[in-house]
Design a protein around this motif. Sequence first.
Motif, PDB file in Angstrom:
ATOM      1  N   GLU A  90       0.834  -1.194   0.000  1.00  0.00           N
ATOM      2  CA  GLU A  90       0.000   0.000   0.000  1.00  0.00           C
ATOM      3  C   GLU A  90       0.874   1.251   0.000  1.00  0.00           C
ATOM      4  O   GLU A  90       1.699   1.427   0.882  1.00  0.00           O
ATOM      5  CB  GLU A  90      -0.924  -0.003   1.222  1.00  0.00           C
ATOM      6  N   ILE A  91       0.708   2.091  -0.989  1.00  0.00           N
ATOM      7  CA  ILE A  91       1.448   3.351  -1.052  1.00  0.00           C
ATOM      8  C   ILE A  91       0.423   4.468  -1.012  1.00  0.00           C
ATOM      9  O   ILE A  91       0.113   5.098  -2.034  1.00  0.00           O
ATOM     10  CB  ILE A  91       2.337   3.429  -2.313  1.00  0.00           C
ATOM     11  N   GLU A  92      -0.129   4.687   0.157  1.00  0.00           N
ATOM     12  CA  GLU A  92      -1.148   5.713   0.336  1.00  0.00           C
ATOM     13  C   GLU A  92      -1.219   6.098   1.800  1.00  0.00           C
ATOM     14  O   GLU A  92      -0.591   5.470   2.646  1.00  0.00           O
ATOM     15  CB  GLU A  92      -2.515   5.203  -0.143  1.00  0.00           C
ATOM     16  N   LEU A  95       2.702   9.714   5.375  1.00  0.00           N
ATOM     17  CA  LEU A  95       4.089   9.301   5.569  1.00  0.00           C
ATOM     18  C   LEU A  95       4.767  10.380   6.410  1.00  0.00           C
ATOM     19  O   LEU A  95       4.907  11.523   5.966  1.00  0.00           O
ATOM     20  CB  LEU A  95       4.807   9.143   4.231  1.00  0.00           C
ATOM     21  N   SER A 116       6.010  13.984  -4.435  1.00  0.00           N
ATOM     22  CA  SER A 116       4.543  14.102  -4.370  1.00  0.00           C
ATOM     23  C   SER A 116       3.903  13.903  -5.735  1.00  0.00           C
ATOM     24  O   SER A 116       2.800  13.362  -5.830  1.00  0.00           O
ATOM     25  CB  SER A 116       4.154  15.464  -3.798  1.00  0.00           C
ATOM     26  N   TYR A 119       3.858  10.152  -6.226  1.00  0.00           N
ATOM     27  CA  TYR A 119       2.935   9.440  -5.332  1.00  0.00           C
ATOM     28  C   TYR A 119       1.920  10.429  -4.751  1.00  0.00           C
ATOM     29  O   TYR A 119       1.965  10.759  -3.564  1.00  0.00           O
ATOM     30  CB  TYR A 119       3.707   8.740  -4.210  1.00  0.00           C
ATOM     31  N   LEU A 122       0.025   9.877  -1.404  1.00  0.00           N
ATOM     32  CA  LEU A 122       0.734   9.918  -0.125  1.00  0.00           C
ATOM     33  C   LEU A 122       0.777  11.355   0.393  1.00  0.00           C
ATOM     34  O   LEU A 122       1.157  12.267  -0.332  1.00  0.00           O
ATOM     35  CB  LEU A 122       2.165   9.396  -0.284  1.00  0.00           C
ATOM     36  N   ASP A 141       7.450   7.485  10.621  1.00  0.00           N
ATOM     37  CA  ASP A 141       7.718   6.358   9.722  1.00  0.00           C
ATOM     38  C   ASP A 141       9.194   6.264   9.368  1.00  0.00           C
ATOM     39  O   ASP A 141       9.778   5.177   9.355  1.00  0.00           O
ATOM     40  CB  ASP A 141       6.908   6.515   8.421  1.00  0.00           C
ATOM     41  N   THR A 279       7.543  -2.022   3.852  1.00  0.00           N
ATOM     42  CA  THR A 279       6.220  -1.503   3.503  1.00  0.00           C
ATOM     43  C   THR A 279       6.322  -0.653   2.242  1.00  0.00           C
ATOM     44  O   THR A 279       7.353  -0.031   1.976  1.00  0.00           O
ATOM     45  CB  THR A 279       5.626  -0.667   4.646  1.00  0.00           C
ATOM     46  N   LYS A 281       5.113   2.253   1.187  1.00  0.00           N
ATOM     47  CA  LYS A 281       5.385   3.685   1.209  1.00  0.00           C
ATOM     48  C   LYS A 281       6.813   3.993   1.653  1.00  0.00           C
ATOM     49  O   LYS A 281       7.431   4.939   1.157  1.00  0.00           O
ATOM     50  CB  LYS A 281       4.373   4.422   2.087  1.00  0.00           C
ATOM     51  N   PHE A 285       9.691   5.725  -0.725  1.00  0.00           N
ATOM     52  CA  PHE A 285      10.410   6.937  -0.321  1.00  0.00           C
ATOM     53  C   PHE A 285      11.912   6.693  -0.303  1.00  0.00           C
ATOM     54  O   PHE A 285      12.688   7.544  -0.743  1.00  0.00           O
ATOM     55  CB  PHE A 285       9.937   7.402   1.053  1.00  0.00           C
TER      56      PHE A 285
END
Length: 309
Positions: A90-92, A95, A116, A119, A122, A141, A279, A281, A285
Amino acid sequence: MKRLPPLTSLQAFEAVSRHMSIKMAAEELSLTPTAISHRLKTLETQLGISLFHRLTRSLKLTAEGEILSPFVSDAFSQLNQGVAQLSMDEIEGELVVTTTRSFAWSWLSPRLPKFSRLYPQLDVKVIASDSVLDFARYSVDISIRYTDTPDPSAHAAWVLDDFVTPVCARKLSSKIKTPEDLLSRDMVEYEWLGFEDGDPNWQAWFASAGVPACQIRPIAHFSDEIMCIEAAIDNRAVALVSVIAASREIERGRIAAPIPQVLKDRSYYLVCPVERARTGKIKAFQDWLLSEADLFRDSAYGQQFMPQG
């Protein structure tokens, strides 16, 4: 098989034994200190042992607590890792990234719009602080830390090596041809939270530039690197600062680095809990950040101010 104690009591024990503070454990778990104390008492009653020596102003694990602590810590680490795997792709959502004030101001924030755009789902929140923030307590995170020794129990990825060099107002730079020319100028020095003997200072920089030992007396020491850079911009002083922190203002032409002599400082590392490293996200990053760091190192600026190898 002996019945396990309540998970909530074990969770309270894990947090207290890690922080050695009921108050900090309560803040992390969003409970009151009284609730934490009650859960510890429940655990000790069920086990029939004392887990902490309750001293006047501190806590200390008993011998039994020392035995239990690593098992409980490992168990919760495994649980967190399992939960993290469920949302690995999941990339939402949000963060939360923390890093030093100068790195956030000069290097990270100007580049974040690119991330940004990659993604848009995010929501990136940056906490700029020169203190090392606890991941759980501040819901962090990722931490981009300034260190030479990243926490061996955490996931760490090298981002950039840093160096320091003198910077001054652009109009002053033409008058500074040699390191000795700086000796007649007002100088300011950056001493961040956690500054130690052996960290770069004016005395060490002059020594690295081949200037014989001399008495260096900066007119001020600032705990904020941005203040040092602003002193240079305003032509109030020459500042010894990070080449990363100074990069934006040098490229804008507001300040200059008149002497091509740098001194190695610490490095930036991306750090996060091991169980969160895969994960979606965080991986996204990290990949983006390391790619940006490569571009910066390979740029004309990086080639000039950041020795390779």
